[in-house]
Design a protein around this motif. Sequence first.
Motif, mmCIF file in Angstrom:
data_model
loop_
_atom_site.group_PDB
_atom_site.id
_atom_site.type_symbol
_atom_site.label_atom_id
_atom_site.label_comp_id
_atom_site.label_asym_id
_atom_site.label_seq_id
_atom_site.Cartn_x
_atom_site.Cartn_y
_atom_site.Cartn_z
ATOM 1 N N LEU A 50 16.754 -14.642 -10.575
ATOM 2 C CA LEU A 50 16.093 -13.576 -11.307
ATOM 3 C C LEU A 50 16.841 -13.202 -12.575
ATOM 4 O O LEU A 50 16.249 -12.707 -13.524
ATOM 5 N N TRP A 51 18.145 -13.432 -12.593
ATOM 6 C CA TRP A 51 18.960 -12.952 -13.703
ATOM 7 C C TRP A 51 19.576 -14.068 -14.523
ATOM 8 O O TRP A 51 19.978 -13.850 -15.660
ATOM 9 N N ILE A 77 8.648 -13.766 -12.598
ATOM 10 C CA ILE A 77 10.070 -13.412 -12.590
ATOM 11 C C ILE A 77 10.229 -11.920 -12.919
ATOM 12 O O ILE A 77 11.008 -11.217 -12.266
ATOM 13 N N GLN A 78 9.480 -11.432 -13.899
ATOM 14 C CA GLN A 78 9.547 -10.013 -14.242
ATOM 15 C C GLN A 78 9.103 -9.143 -13.074
ATOM 16 O O GLN A 78 9.745 -8.134 -12.757
ATOM 17 N N THR A 79 8.025 -9.558 -12.412
ATOM 18 C CA THR A 79 7.527 -8.790 -11.278
ATOM 19 C C THR A 79 8.507 -8.822 -10.115
ATOM 20 O O THR A 79 8.761 -7.797 -9.476
ATOM 21 N N SER A 80 9.073 -9.997 -9.839
ATOM 22 C CA SER A 80 10.046 -10.109 -8.753
ATOM 23 C C SER A 80 11.295 -9.291 -9.052
ATOM 24 O O SER A 80 11.861 -8.662 -8.153
ATOM 25 N N ARG A 81 11.728 -9.295 -10.298
ATOM 26 C CA ARG A 81 12.869 -8.464 -10.690
ATOM 27 C C ARG A 81 12.587 -6.992 -10.414
ATOM 28 O O ARG A 81 13.402 -6.283 -9.830
ATOM 29 N N CYS A 132 9.106 -4.343 -0.123
ATOM 30 C CA CYS A 132 9.282 -4.726 -1.537
ATOM 31 C C CYS A 132 10.021 -6.053 -1.660
ATOM 32 O O CYS A 132 9.666 -6.907 -2.484
ATOM 33 N N THR A 133 11.041 -6.244 -0.834
ATOM 34 C CA THR A 133 11.772 -7.510 -0.846
ATOM 35 C C THR A 133 10.863 -8.655 -0.412
ATOM 36 O O THR A 133 10.857 -9.725 -1.025
ATOM 37 N N LEU A 134 10.082 -8.430 0.640
ATOM 38 C CA LEU A 134 9.143 -9.447 1.113
ATOM 39 C C LEU A 134 8.126 -9.808 0.038
ATOM 40 O O LEU A 134 7.832 -10.992 -0.181
ATOM 41 N N ALA A 135 7.616 -8.817 -0.665
ATOM 42 C CA ALA A 135 6.644 -9.079 -1.729
ATOM 43 C C ALA A 135 7.268 -9.871 -2.871
ATOM 44 O O ALA A 135 6.656 -10.812 -3.395
ATOM 45 N N ALA A 136 8.491 -9.513 -3.264
ATOM 46 C CA ALA A 136 9.161 -10.212 -4.366
ATOM 47 C C ALA A 136 9.428 -11.674 -4.012
ATOM 48 O O ALA A 136 9.148 -12.578 -4.809
ATOM 49 N N VAL A 137 9.956 -11.902 -2.832
ATOM 50 C CA VAL A 137 10.282 -13.271 -2.422
ATOM 51 C C VAL A 137 9.013 -14.095 -2.240
ATOM 52 O O VAL A 137 8.952 -15.262 -2.644
ATOM 53 N N SER A 138 7.970 -13.500 -1.680
ATOM 54 C CA SER A 138 6.711 -14.220 -1.474
ATOM 55 C C SER A 138 6.044 -14.579 -2.794
ATOM 56 O O SER A 138 5.531 -15.689 -2.955
ATOM 57 N N LEU A 139 6.060 -13.658 -3.744
ATOM 58 C CA LEU A 139 5.489 -13.934 -5.055
ATOM 59 C C LEU A 139 6.221 -15.081 -5.742
ATOM 60 O O LEU A 139 5.598 -16.007 -6.273
#
Length: 159
Positions: A50-51, A77-81, A132-139
């Motif tokens: 992400l960074w 990447i922006q959304t996952s961040r 939120c973590t699950l959503a970021a990783v899944s996306l």
Amino acid sequence: MGGGARELAGYVAALGGWVAALAAAALPQWRQSSYAGDAIITAVGLHEGLWMSCAAQSTGQVQCRLHDSLLALDAHIQTSRALMVISLLLGFFGVIVSVVGMKCTKVGEEDPVTKSRIAVAGGVLFVLCGLCTLAAVSLYATQVTREFFKESAVPINAR
């Protein structure tokens, strides 16, 4: 196992999950690929997070570069961040609120009903953190999978 012991075990598990989410957000191994040319000397492993993005060569050298601009990044990447930062903030507040609401702490001992409600609020914050973590990783994983199977100019040995 008593109520206090279960509460403490749940807190330790939630704290461990939050620390794991913190490590996952910081590490650059969200997407990995490697490229082996005609000779083993030219093998390169690519890591993207992400960074930052990193390249590891077969000689053992690793070179990392931070993403230059927020606006130049892909939308996933922006959304996952954003989701990971929200997740870490929710988890941080969950850590604090849960400590206040636990039976083994002295804060707010005079009203056990309020204390248990505070503990439940901390648990809700931890659940939201996990979602939120699950959503970021899944996306991110969905996008990586989509790009992997998409017909592209990237050769098969570089995927």
